[in-house]
Scaffold this motif. Sequence first.
Motif, mmCIF file in Angstrom:
data_model
loop_
_atom_site.group_PDB
_atom_site.id
_atom_site.type_symbol
_atom_site.label_atom_id
_atom_site.label_comp_id
_atom_site.label_asym_id
_atom_site.label_seq_id
_atom_site.Cartn_x
_atom_site.Cartn_y
_atom_site.Cartn_z
ATOM 1 N N GLU B 29 -20.381 56.296 -85.772
ATOM 2 C CA GLU B 29 -19.661 56.968 -86.796
ATOM 3 C C GLU B 29 -20.282 58.501 -86.692
ATOM 4 O OE1 GLU B 29 -20.834 56.528 -90.718
ATOM 5 O OE2 GLU B 29 -18.953 57.186 -91.577
ATOM 6 N N LEU B 30 -21.644 58.615 -86.373
ATOM 7 C CA LEU B 30 -22.162 60.075 -86.377
ATOM 8 C C LEU B 30 -21.604 60.383 -85.053
ATOM 9 C CD1 LEU B 30 -26.030 59.722 -86.559
ATOM 10 C CD2 LEU B 30 -24.194 61.252 -88.057
ATOM 11 N N LEU B 31 -21.529 59.874 -83.812
ATOM 12 C CA LEU B 31 -21.057 60.437 -83.010
ATOM 13 C C LEU B 31 -19.470 60.739 -82.561
ATOM 14 C CD1 LEU B 31 -23.444 58.524 -80.194
ATOM 15 C CD2 LEU B 31 -23.800 60.773 -81.448
ATOM 16 N N LEU B 32 -18.865 60.177 -83.750
ATOM 17 C CA LEU B 32 -17.246 60.283 -83.579
ATOM 18 C C LEU B 32 -16.970 61.641 -83.112
ATOM 19 C CD1 LEU B 32 -15.816 58.541 -86.520
ATOM 20 C CD2 LEU B 32 -15.782 57.688 -84.214
ATOM 21 N N ASP B 33 -17.582 62.825 -83.650
ATOM 22 C CA ASP B 33 -17.151 64.375 -83.113
ATOM 23 C C ASP B 33 -18.180 65.017 -82.499
ATOM 24 O OD1 ASP B 33 -14.491 63.928 -84.221
ATOM 25 O OD2 ASP B 33 -15.295 63.798 -86.168
ATOM 26 N N ASN B 34 -19.392 64.398 -82.716
ATOM 27 C CA ASN B 34 -20.574 65.455 -82.360
ATOM 28 C C ASN B 34 -21.484 64.666 -81.192
ATOM 29 O OD1 ASN B 34 -20.138 67.287 -84.539
ATOM 30 N ND2 ASN B 34 -20.701 65.791 -85.630
ATOM 31 N N GLU B 35 -22.221 65.563 -80.688
ATOM 32 C CA GLU B 35 -23.348 64.784 -79.867
ATOM 33 C C GLU B 35 -24.432 64.986 -80.635
ATOM 34 O OE1 GLU B 35 -23.794 66.404 -76.080
ATOM 35 O OE2 GLU B 35 -24.907 68.347 -76.646
ATOM 36 N N PHE B 36 -25.553 64.102 -80.609
ATOM 37 C CA PHE B 36 -26.876 64.150 -81.070
ATOM 38 C C PHE B 36 -27.760 63.692 -80.247
ATOM 39 C CE2 PHE B 36 -24.300 64.143 -84.987
ATOM 40 C CZ PHE B 36 -24.585 65.122 -85.601
ATOM 41 N N LYS B 69 -29.160 65.081 -70.613
ATOM 42 C CA LYS B 69 -30.648 65.397 -70.924
ATOM 43 C C LYS B 69 -30.704 67.008 -70.966
ATOM 44 C CE LYS B 69 -34.122 63.380 -69.153
ATOM 45 N NZ LYS B 69 -34.998 62.508 -68.426
ATOM 46 N N HIS B 70 -31.364 67.419 -71.689
ATOM 47 C CA HIS B 70 -31.678 68.951 -72.048
ATOM 48 C C HIS B 70 -33.273 69.299 -72.353
ATOM 49 C CE1 HIS B 70 -31.738 72.694 -74.309
ATOM 50 N NE2 HIS B 70 -31.097 73.098 -73.237
ATOM 51 N N GLY B 71 -34.279 69.520 -71.251
ATOM 52 C CA GLY B 71 -35.364 69.350 -71.662
ATOM 53 C C GLY B 71 -36.125 68.192 -71.858
ATOM 54 N N LYS B 72 -36.630 67.950 -73.023
ATOM 55 C CA LYS B 72 -37.202 66.754 -73.259
ATOM 56 C C LYS B 72 -36.411 65.828 -74.200
ATOM 57 C CE LYS B 72 -40.794 69.210 -75.108
ATOM 58 N NZ LYS B 72 -41.846 69.820 -75.881
ATOM 59 N N GLN B 73 -35.386 66.532 -74.390
ATOM 60 C CA GLN B 73 -34.298 65.725 -75.419
ATOM 61 C C GLN B 73 -33.075 65.057 -74.530
ATOM 62 O OE1 GLN B 73 -33.258 69.130 -78.057
ATOM 63 N NE2 GLN B 73 -34.396 67.871 -79.812
ATOM 64 N N VAL B 74 -32.686 64.150 -75.131
ATOM 65 C CA VAL B 74 -31.491 63.426 -74.683
ATOM 66 C C VAL B 74 -30.425 63.158 -75.537
ATOM 67 C CG1 VAL B 74 -30.584 61.080 -73.730
ATOM 68 C CG2 VAL B 74 -33.054 61.854 -73.254
ATOM 69 N N PHE B 75 -29.485 63.879 -75.289
ATOM 70 C CA PHE B 75 -28.115 63.820 -76.278
ATOM 71 C C PHE B 75 -27.245 62.982 -76.053
ATOM 72 C CE2 PHE B 75 -30.133 68.220 -76.568
ATOM 73 C CZ PHE B 75 -29.885 68.368 -77.940
ATOM 74 N N TYR B 76 -26.591 62.208 -77.037
ATOM 75 C CA TYR B 76 -25.857 61.052 -77.008
ATOM 76 C C TYR B 76 -24.503 61.126 -77.281
ATOM 77 C CZ TYR B 76 -29.473 57.722 -75.346
ATOM 78 O OH TYR B 76 -30.488 57.014 -74.579
ATOM 79 N N SER B 77 -23.203 61.010 -76.843
ATOM 80 C CA SER B 77 -22.046 61.273 -77.094
ATOM 81 C C SER B 77 -21.160 59.882 -76.709
ATOM 82 C CB SER B 77 -21.390 62.384 -76.761
ATOM 83 O OG SER B 77 -21.452 62.442 -75.054
ATOM 84 N N LEU B 78 -20.119 59.673 -77.508
ATOM 85 C CA LEU B 78 -19.222 58.530 -77.327
ATOM 86 C C LEU B 78 -18.802 58.814 -75.770
ATOM 87 C CD1 LEU B 78 -17.350 57.683 -80.542
ATOM 88 C CD2 LEU B 78 -19.499 56.759 -79.701
ATOM 89 N N ASP B 80 -16.473 56.399 -74.558
ATOM 90 C CA ASP B 80 -15.385 55.373 -74.434
ATOM 91 C C ASP B 80 -14.302 55.644 -75.625
ATOM 92 O OD1 ASP B 80 -13.138 53.674 -74.399
ATOM 93 O OD2 ASP B 80 -14.387 51.840 -73.829
ATOM 94 N N ASN B 81 -13.132 56.177 -75.345
ATOM 95 C CA ASN B 81 -12.157 56.472 -76.362
ATOM 96 C C ASN B 81 -11.674 55.246 -77.343
ATOM 97 O OD1 ASN B 81 -11.966 59.248 -76.872
ATOM 98 N ND2 ASN B 81 -10.479 59.435 -75.059
ATOM 99 N N HIS B 82 -11.751 54.027 -76.472
ATOM 100 C CA HIS B 82 -11.327 52.762 -76.985
ATOM 101 C C HIS B 82 -12.337 52.722 -78.300
ATOM 102 C CE1 HIS B 82 -8.792 52.189 -73.915
ATOM 103 N NE2 HIS B 82 -9.347 51.372 -72.998
ATOM 104 N N ILE B 83 -13.449 52.962 -78.146
ATOM 105 C CA ILE B 83 -14.283 52.828 -79.162
ATOM 106 C C ILE B 83 -13.948 53.585 -80.499
ATOM 107 C CG2 ILE B 83 -16.793 53.282 -79.984
ATOM 108 C CD1 ILE B 83 -16.671 50.789 -77.943
ATOM 109 N N LYS B 84 -13.685 54.644 -80.183
ATOM 110 C CA LYS B 84 -13.043 55.283 -81.316
ATOM 111 C C LYS B 84 -11.886 54.769 -82.123
ATOM 112 C CE LYS B 84 -12.908 60.357 -82.112
ATOM 113 N NZ LYS B 84 -13.127 61.838 -81.454
ATOM 114 N N GLU B 85 -11.072 54.734 -81.559
ATOM 115 C CA GLU B 85 -9.723 54.169 -81.877
ATOM 116 C C GLU B 85 -9.918 52.667 -82.580
ATOM 117 O OE1 GLU B 85 -5.520 52.495 -80.071
ATOM 118 O OE2 GLU B 85 -6.788 53.808 -78.816
#
Lengths: 103, 103
Positions: B29-36, B69-78, B80-85
């Motif tokens: 749900e968090l990653l539906l529209d953003n990366e974190f 990856k960005h420096g020490k951080q790892v950003f996650y995002s969706l 697969d579009n199936h997942i969202k649907e």
Amino acid sequence: MSNQVTSTIDEAVRLFKIYSDTTRLRIIELLLDNEFCVQDIADQLDASQSAISHQLKLLRDRHVVKTRKHGKQVFYSLQDNHIKEIFLVAYSHVTECNEPDCE
Amino acid sequence: MSNQVTSTIDEAVRLFKIYSDTTRLRIIELLLDNEFCVQDIADQLDASQSAISHQLKLLRDRHVVKTRKHGKQVFYSLQDNHIKEIFLVAYSHVTECNEPDCE
DNA sequence: TTGACATATGAGTCATTGTTCATATATAAT
DNA sequence: ATTATATATGAACAATGACTCATATGTCAA
């Protein structure tokens, strides 16, 4: 969307868990267009009467299936159209993913 | 449809199992529209870094999320579009079911 | 290089859950 | 009433899985 979401997410999880078992999903698939009695389901899925009966109880408790008694037999069928729809959406996604790089 | 279906059903079960956990579903749900990044997810879900990292690994193994990856951080995002649907279909069904006699 | 921070991961624990086994309940036939 | 058949159900067991704890790995700054 914050506190209400928590319980909505939990409800969604509860919904997904219904489908998250091979036996249950095959039962749902069987009942997509027909009604069947317990022993017929057990036979077609090559499972024990008890295992099927337990799962049918779970599905009935969650209002996924409904029953109709006829003599000694109990016939089960789908109660909720949502169930059918979600099944078909997921099913088509799974079967579509046969192209390279898909999923 | 008979032998192939068995494994297709199993694939569908695998798919449904991804959604069948509160932590994972809230991540999705968090990653539906953003990366974190990992810690942001953990903070927002009030969960431990380790718990989130374990679930993210599972989601990545199943090709649900991708990483950057960005420096020490790892950003996650969706990924697969199936997942969202599928999430949205189920989510709307759950939220729709507030009428009496529904579900 | 050393220290600090972000993430990953293996091992162990505990709760959940699907199955079997035995048996109970319900209905029909004789 | 007794027996046979269909279904339901409780208890026990085994497997799975999500979490914690400890620690490893990776990256940047000084």
